[in-house]
Design an enzyme around this catalytic site. Structure first.
Site, mmCIF file in Angstrom:
data_model
loop_
_atom_site.group_PDB
_atom_site.id
_atom_site.type_symbol
_atom_site.label_atom_id
_atom_site.label_comp_id
_atom_site.label_asym_id
_atom_site.label_seq_id
_atom_site.Cartn_x
_atom_site.Cartn_y
_atom_site.Cartn_z
ATOM 1 N N ASN A 79 9.006 -39.307 12.544
ATOM 2 C CA ASN A 79 8.912 -37.865 12.293
ATOM 3 C C ASN A 79 7.857 -37.326 13.263
ATOM 4 O O ASN A 79 6.656 -37.474 13.029
ATOM 5 C CB ASN A 79 8.508 -37.643 10.836
ATOM 6 C CG ASN A 79 8.400 -36.171 10.476
ATOM 7 O OD1 ASN A 79 8.491 -35.295 11.343
ATOM 8 N ND2 ASN A 79 8.188 -35.895 9.200
ATOM 9 N N ARG B 276 13.640 -37.486 12.158
ATOM 10 C CA ARG B 276 13.751 -36.199 11.473
ATOM 11 C C ARG B 276 13.839 -35.123 12.543
ATOM 12 O O ARG B 276 12.967 -35.033 13.421
ATOM 13 C CB ARG B 276 12.513 -35.969 10.618
ATOM 14 C CG ARG B 276 12.541 -34.612 10.003
ATOM 15 C CD ARG B 276 11.381 -34.363 9.073
ATOM 16 N NE ARG B 276 11.566 -33.078 8.455
ATOM 17 C CZ ARG B 276 10.596 -32.189 8.265
ATOM 18 N NH1 ARG B 276 9.370 -32.470 8.623
ATOM 19 N NH2 ARG B 276 10.857 -31.051 7.700
ATOM 20 N N HIS C 129 14.711 -28.429 4.128
ATOM 21 C CA HIS C 129 14.520 -29.477 3.105
ATOM 22 C C HIS C 129 15.835 -30.158 2.746
ATOM 23 O O HIS C 129 15.954 -30.754 1.669
ATOM 24 C CB HIS C 129 13.934 -28.921 1.785
ATOM 25 C CG HIS C 129 12.523 -28.481 1.851
ATOM 26 N ND1 HIS C 129 12.099 -27.321 1.232
ATOM 27 C CD2 HIS C 129 11.439 -29.003 2.438
ATOM 28 C CE1 HIS C 129 10.807 -27.164 1.448
ATOM 29 N NE2 HIS C 129 10.384 -28.174 2.181
ATOM 30 N N ASN D 228 4.028 -27.989 -0.469
ATOM 31 C CA ASN D 228 3.329 -26.869 0.181
ATOM 32 C C ASN D 228 4.345 -25.816 0.598
ATOM 33 O O ASN D 228 4.126 -24.622 0.454
ATOM 34 C CB ASN D 228 2.562 -27.358 1.399
ATOM 35 C CG ASN D 228 1.275 -28.028 0.993
ATOM 36 O OD1 ASN D 228 0.554 -27.507 0.130
ATOM 37 N ND2 ASN D 228 0.985 -29.170 1.572
ATOM 38 N N ARG E 53 2.932 -19.417 2.502
ATOM 39 C CA ARG E 53 4.034 -18.543 2.942
ATOM 40 C C ARG E 53 4.445 -17.609 1.817
ATOM 41 O O ARG E 53 4.467 -18.015 0.646
ATOM 42 C CB ARG E 53 5.242 -19.385 3.348
ATOM 43 C CG ARG E 53 5.068 -20.077 4.671
ATOM 44 C CD ARG E 53 6.235 -20.989 4.982
ATOM 45 N NE ARG E 53 5.804 -22.367 5.040
ATOM 46 C CZ ARG E 53 6.617 -23.411 5.005
ATOM 47 N NH1 ARG E 53 7.912 -23.239 4.916
ATOM 48 N NH2 ARG E 53 6.137 -24.635 5.063
ATOM 49 N N ASP F 157 -3.789 -25.056 -2.499
ATOM 50 C CA ASP F 157 -3.417 -26.254 -3.257
ATOM 51 C C ASP F 157 -3.211 -25.906 -4.732
ATOM 52 O O ASP F 157 -4.059 -25.248 -5.345
ATOM 53 C CB ASP F 157 -4.565 -27.267 -3.103
ATOM 54 C CG ASP F 157 -4.196 -28.623 -3.637
ATOM 55 O OD1 ASP F 157 -4.080 -29.557 -2.830
ATOM 56 O OD2 ASP F 157 -4.026 -28.759 -4.877
ATOM 57 N N GLY G 216 5.471 -32.492 -4.152
ATOM 58 C CA GLY G 216 4.139 -32.737 -4.720
ATOM 59 C C GLY G 216 3.910 -32.044 -6.059
ATOM 60 O O GLY G 216 3.375 -32.645 -6.999
ATOM 61 N N GLY H 298 6.373 -30.563 -8.099
ATOM 62 C CA GLY H 298 7.406 -30.950 -9.066
ATOM 63 C C GLY H 298 7.155 -32.337 -9.643
ATOM 64 O O GLY H 298 7.359 -32.581 -10.835
ATOM 65 N N GLU I 204 12.231 -38.562 1.604
ATOM 66 C CA GLU I 204 12.962 -38.129 2.795
ATOM 67 C C GLU I 204 13.071 -39.246 3.827
ATOM 68 O O GLU I 204 14.096 -39.398 4.489
ATOM 69 C CB GLU I 204 12.290 -36.884 3.398
ATOM 70 C CG GLU I 204 12.445 -35.685 2.486
ATOM 71 C CD GLU I 204 11.534 -34.523 2.833
ATOM 72 O OE1 GLU I 204 11.941 -33.692 3.638
ATOM 73 O OE2 GLU I 204 10.416 -34.457 2.291
HETATM 74 P P1 ADP Z 1 4.254 -30.999 1.689
HETATM 75 O O1 ADP Z 1 5.187 -29.860 1.538
HETATM 76 O O2 ADP Z 1 3.127 -30.720 2.642
HETATM 77 O O3 ADP Z 1 4.928 -32.339 1.899
HETATM 78 P P2 ADP Z 1 3.617 -32.021 -0.952
HETATM 79 O O4 ADP Z 1 5.031 -32.286 -1.346
HETATM 80 O O5 ADP Z 1 2.716 -33.179 -0.751
HETATM 81 O O6 ADP Z 1 3.516 -31.070 0.297
HETATM 82 O O7 ADP Z 1 2.998 -31.074 -2.077
HETATM 83 C C1 ADP Z 1 1.718 -30.541 -1.983
HETATM 84 C C2 ADP Z 1 1.440 -29.768 -3.256
HETATM 85 O O8 ADP Z 1 1.549 -30.667 -4.357
HETATM 86 C C3 ADP Z 1 0.050 -29.161 -3.295
HETATM 87 O O9 ADP Z 1 0.119 -27.827 -3.797
HETATM 88 C C4 ADP Z 1 -0.650 -30.047 -4.304
HETATM 89 O O10 ADP Z 1 -1.605 -29.332 -5.026
HETATM 90 C C5 ADP Z 1 0.468 -30.439 -5.219
HETATM 91 N N1 ADP Z 1 0.085 -31.628 -5.991
HETATM 92 C C6 ADP Z 1 -0.023 -32.892 -5.560
HETATM 93 N N2 ADP Z 1 -0.484 -33.685 -6.560
HETATM 94 C C7 ADP Z 1 -0.665 -32.880 -7.624
HETATM 95 C C8 ADP Z 1 -1.114 -33.070 -8.952
HETATM 96 N N3 ADP Z 1 -1.496 -34.270 -9.385
HETATM 97 N N4 ADP Z 1 -1.156 -32.002 -9.768
HETATM 98 C C9 ADP Z 1 -0.792 -30.789 -9.326
HETATM 99 N N5 ADP Z 1 -0.352 -30.533 -8.095
HETATM 100 C C10 ADP Z 1 -0.287 -31.569 -7.260
#
Ligand code: ADP
Length: 398
Positions: free
Chosen positions: A7, A91, A180, A211, A241, A283, A331, A333, A384
């Site tokens: 990637n 990717r 995605h 994110n 965004r 975050d 992250g 979900g 992914e």
């Molecule tokens: P990306 O889109 O950069 O791949 P991720 O799928 O890693 O991002 O998701 C990042 C998000 O997931 C952030 O908002 C982070 O706060 C949230 N996140 C990760 N772990 C937790 C957790 N334990 N509780 C709540 N939110 C989380």
């Protein structure tokens, strides 16, 4: 078969090396800050070897060479020779309308990836750079391109067209592409397996909440609609965004003296949770903590995030004519217990009830609604890289 997944971003090159028997990760890591101050390699193996070092790396070829050196290193490596890598999966963010599925890379495929530079100026050029670096290093090894947009190419015109003059679509390719796709495809297949229902019969709403975030309505393995658009700026409230916004706001901002660059920066990097909450973070964990403490507009940001999400779920439920399940991934979900609880609560209209105990689990497949809920909501971790490895194996093995 051993498959390397690559990637390549503008300043980073991430990799995962798989042994496809048992789908085992042998090594993974990245080179970051390529061409910037202080590039770094992070490398770890399934045997627990972990390496982090500073390196002099100015381009993707050098980054790949560094990774390859570690992959075959007698001390920390996982293969004896690069010839053990039988295929490489890449990717690629944008495949335009040309690619409806993954493809083996050849000259004409690279030309089309180049044609799509204008649609994904930040992503497609480095993605192609990653492919070319592999062509130089792994001479004769098949490369497979896996597109973020491909899974969404089944959308009907009623979903992907914007209500603007048709010639803008014909002449400039202005339409919804969706992103995605690799994640939504992985989740669709994983959900079919989890629910014991063939993909062809599954009606699913897949919610990728990271994110960046997007929702996809999937009917029988085909995407009916998705929330991201021509660019990944549309749809949900995301980390930085804005997601869906009245296009009149953009016109208003431009007319009130902001430059195109400023508007771009504002909507892509300073909006979403970050912009609304005003707590200096995008975050979700910080957002929830700040909301509890009554800081800034964090509670507002969280409420907007959930409201936008359930609004799309409602719309897609209708468009699909009912669904078998809703999947939450990414992250947020996979991990955010409070966001999942709020989402389920807002979907009470579908008879969804939260299973509090199940909702305590993080990062694993679990149904978080009670058994008597007619519409199950399932946390389904996405992968992914593994999806790219599977597609690569399937194409290179032919
Ligand atoms: P990306 O889109 O950069 O791949 P991720 O799928 O890693 O991002 O998701 C990042 C998000 O997931 C952030 O908002 C982070 O706060 C949230 N996140 C990760 N772990 C937790 C957790 N334990 N509780 C709540 N939110 C989380």
């Amino acid at each position: 078969m051993k498959v390397l997944v690559v990637n390549a971003g503008s300043s980073s090159l991430k990799f995962t090396m798989y042994r496809m028997t048992g789908e085992k990760v042998l090594a993974k890591g990245l080179v970051e800050r390529i061409g910037m101050d202080g590039p770094r390699l992070k490398f770890e193996t399934h045997e627990g070897n972990k390496i982090e070092l500073k390196a002099l790396v100015t381009n993707h070829d050098e980054a790949l060479a560094l990774i390859c050196k570690k992959l075959v290193d007698p001390e920390c490596g996982v293969i004896k020779s690069l010839s053990e890598v039988e295929a490489i999966g890449h990717r690629v963010v944008h495949g335009g309308e040309k690619f409806t599925e993954s493809v083996l890379v050849d000259g004409s495929v690279k030309d089309i990836i180049r044609e799509c530079f204008s649609l994904a100026p930040l992503h497609n050029p480095p993605n192609l750079g990653g492919i070319e670096a592999c062509e130089h290093t792994f001479v004769g090894t098949p490369n497979v391109a896996v597109f973020d947009t491909a899974f969404h190419q089944t959308m009907p015109a009623s979903s992907y067209l914007y209500a603007i003059p048709h010639e803008l679509y014909e002449k400039k390719g202005i339409r919804k592409y969706g992103f995605h796709g690799t994640s939504h495809k992985f989740v669709t297949q994983a959900m079919a397996e989890y629910l014991g229902k063939p993909v062809e019969k599954l009606k699913l709403i897949s919610c990728h909440l990271g994110n960046g975030g997007s929702v996809a309505a999937v009917d029988g393995g085909k995407v009916l609609d998705t929330t991201m658009g021509m660019t990944p700026l549309a749809g949900l409230v995301m980390g930085t965004r804005c997601g869906d916004i009245d296009p009149g706001v953009v016109i208003y901002m431009l007319q009130s003296g902001m430059s195109v660059k400023e508007v771009d920066e504002m909507l892509n990097k300073k909006s979403g949770l970050f912009g609304v909450a005003g707590i200096g973070s995008s975050d979700m964990r910080d957002m929830l903590e700040a909301a509890d403490e009554g800081l800034g507009h964090a509670k507002q940001a969280v409420d907007m995030f959930v409201h936008r999400l359930i609004s799309f779920i409602g719309a897609y439920y209708t468009a699909l004519g009912g669904v078998d399940a809703i999947a939450l991934t990414g992250g947020i979900g996979e991990n955010s217990i409070p966001i999942r609880a709020k989402t389920v609560a807002k979907l009470a209209v579908f008879g969804c009830k939260l299973d509090e105990k199940a909702n305590q689990k993080q990062g694993e497949a679990v149904t978080i609604t009670t058994p008597d809920s007619p519409l199950p909501i399932v946390v389904m971790p996405t992968d992914e890289e593994l999806m790219i490895a599977r597609e690569t194996k399937a194409l290179a093995g032919k």
